[in-house]
Design a protein around this motif. Structure first.
Motif, short mmCIF file in Angstrom:
data_model
loop_
_atom_site.label_atom_id
_atom_site.label_comp_id
_atom_site.label_asym_id
_atom_site.label_seq_id
_atom_site.Cartn_x
_atom_site.Cartn_y
_atom_site.Cartn_z
N GLN A 1 36.64 39.73 48.30
CA GLN A 1 36.42 40.14 46.90
C GLN A 1 35.13 39.62 46.20
OE1 GLN A 1 39.76 38.60 44.85
NE2 GLN A 1 41.33 39.83 45.84
N ASP B 1 36.10 33.10 35.62
CA ASP B 1 37.29 34.07 36.18
C ASP B 1 38.34 32.89 36.61
OD1 ASP B 1 35.63 36.31 36.70
OD2 ASP B 1 35.30 35.94 38.65
N ARG C 1 42.90 33.92 41.28
CA ARG C 1 43.11 35.21 41.85
C ARG C 1 44.45 35.20 42.50
NH1 ARG C 1 37.43 37.73 43.36
NH2 ARG C 1 36.23 36.85 41.80
#
Length: 111
Positions: free
Chosen positions: A19, A26, A29
């Protein structure tokens, strides 16, 4: 030019995903299979086969010790143990000498 990608790992699923590099803002994930958080392992990571449970156990020990697979300026990430026997040998050395566990795992040879 597309953005550079790096590897993320889900230990329960034994899966690796490439990714884009995480940005400053961010969030964590999540694994597409089990929705648990992925671990950022670095761009020089080569995942073991899904059926190789011993290699995934070794990888789990390394990741929980805080060791990642980021490239250095001149090559790959350096030495990483590949088997549980190598991990046990370095754990014994760390206990005997008082060296930090993560540092002992990165030793190419144990004296």
């Amino acid at each position: 030019m597309p953005p550079a990608k790096t590897a993320f790992v889900c230990l329960p699923c034994r899966a690796s995903y490439k990714q884009p590099h995480p940005g400053r803002y961010d969030g964590d994930r999540a694994c597409p299979r089990c929705a648990k958080p992925l671990i950022h392992v670095g761009s020089a990571f080569a995942p073991p086969r899904r059926r190789d449970t011993a290699a995934w156990r070794t990888l789990s020990v390394l990741l929980h010790a805080g060791i990642r697979f980021h490239k250095s300026c001149c090559g790959g990430p350096g030495y990483r143990p590949r088997t549980l026997a190598e991990v046990r040998e370095r754990m014994t050395y760390a206990r005997r000498t008082g060296e930090p566990f993560a540092q002992a795992l990165l030793r190419r040879e144990v004296p």
